[in-house]
Design a protein around this motif. Structure first.
Motif, mmCIF file in Angstrom:
data_model
loop_
_atom_site.group_PDB
_atom_site.id
_atom_site.type_symbol
_atom_site.label_atom_id
_atom_site.label_comp_id
_atom_site.label_asym_id
_atom_site.label_seq_id
_atom_site.Cartn_x
_atom_site.Cartn_y
_atom_site.Cartn_z
ATOM 1 N N GLY A 1 -15.128 -2.432 5.143
ATOM 2 C CA GLY A 1 -15.755 -2.921 3.925
ATOM 3 C C GLY A 1 -14.737 -3.329 2.879
ATOM 4 O O GLY A 1 -14.878 -4.365 2.229
ATOM 5 N N LYS B 1 -14.199 -7.101 1.286
ATOM 6 C CA LYS B 1 -14.254 -7.342 -0.158
ATOM 7 C C LYS B 1 -12.961 -7.993 -0.640
ATOM 8 O O LYS B 1 -12.982 -8.905 -1.485
ATOM 9 C CB LYS B 1 -14.501 -6.038 -0.900
ATOM 10 N N ILE C 1 -21.900 -5.218 0.757
ATOM 11 C CA ILE C 1 -20.857 -4.506 1.511
ATOM 12 C C ILE C 1 -20.850 -3.033 1.122
ATOM 13 O O ILE C 1 -20.778 -2.150 1.990
ATOM 14 C CB ILE C 1 -19.479 -5.159 1.291
ATOM 15 N N ASP C 2 -20.936 -2.755 -0.181
ATOM 16 C CA ASP C 2 -20.943 -1.368 -0.645
ATOM 17 C C ASP C 2 -22.137 -0.598 -0.073
ATOM 18 O O ASP C 2 -22.012 0.559 0.333
ATOM 19 C CB ASP C 2 -20.963 -1.299 -2.164
ATOM 20 N N ILE D 1 -24.242 -9.681 5.356
ATOM 21 C CA ILE D 1 -22.872 -9.835 4.862
ATOM 22 C C ILE D 1 -22.295 -11.164 5.318
ATOM 23 O O ILE D 1 -21.674 -11.900 4.534
ATOM 24 C CB ILE D 1 -21.993 -8.652 5.332
ATOM 25 N N VAL E 1 -21.532 0.153 3.619
ATOM 26 C CA VAL E 1 -20.569 1.244 3.789
ATOM 27 C C VAL E 1 -21.245 2.582 3.494
ATOM 28 O O VAL E 1 -21.077 3.562 4.231
ATOM 29 C CB VAL E 1 -19.331 1.030 2.890
ATOM 30 N N LEU F 1 -20.998 -0.022 8.126
ATOM 31 C CA LEU F 1 -19.616 -0.487 8.177
ATOM 32 C C LEU F 1 -18.686 0.682 7.874
ATOM 33 O O LEU F 1 -19.028 1.549 7.070
ATOM 34 C CB LEU F 1 -19.361 -1.553 7.105
ATOM 35 N N THR G 1 -24.993 -6.235 8.603
ATOM 36 C CA THR G 1 -23.859 -7.073 8.997
ATOM 37 C C THR G 1 -24.239 -8.550 8.968
ATOM 38 O O THR G 1 -23.438 -9.393 8.561
ATOM 39 C CB THR G 1 -23.333 -6.684 10.388
#
Length: 85
Positions: free
Chosen positions: A72, A76, A58-59, A28, A62, A67, A25
């Motif tokens: 996510g 995005k 992010i991917d 990100i 997830v 997340l 996090t």
């Protein structure tokens, strides 16, 4: 602290997992700030690079479970909208 051995192990494991999730996090948020700075400066090449890196991170978050999938997807989408201007 727990008296049961398995619960002690579970507490330690939960803390370790929490720190791993926090790394995702934090990364990100860092990439999102970089993207904002690149877009504000008008640096298209850096913005594209930052967007790709942000979406990849992010991917991964997830996939790891750091997340929620909807969270996510929302991040995005906001990053892409920011990039488009």
């Amino acid at each position: 602290m727990a008296n049961i051995h398995s619960q002690e192990k579970r507490i330690l494991r939960s803390e370790r997992e929490r720190l791993e999730n926090r790394q995702y996090t934090s990364r990100i948020k860092t990439y999102f700030r970089r993207l904002e700075r690149s877009v504000a400066a008008g640096d298209d090449a850096a913005a594209d690079s930052d967007l790709r890196e942000l979406q990849s991170t992010i991917d991964k978050a997830v996939k790891r479970g750091a997340l929620h999938a909807n969270n996510g997807a929302r991040k995005k989408a906001r990053a892409t909208a920011l990039r488009r201007g």
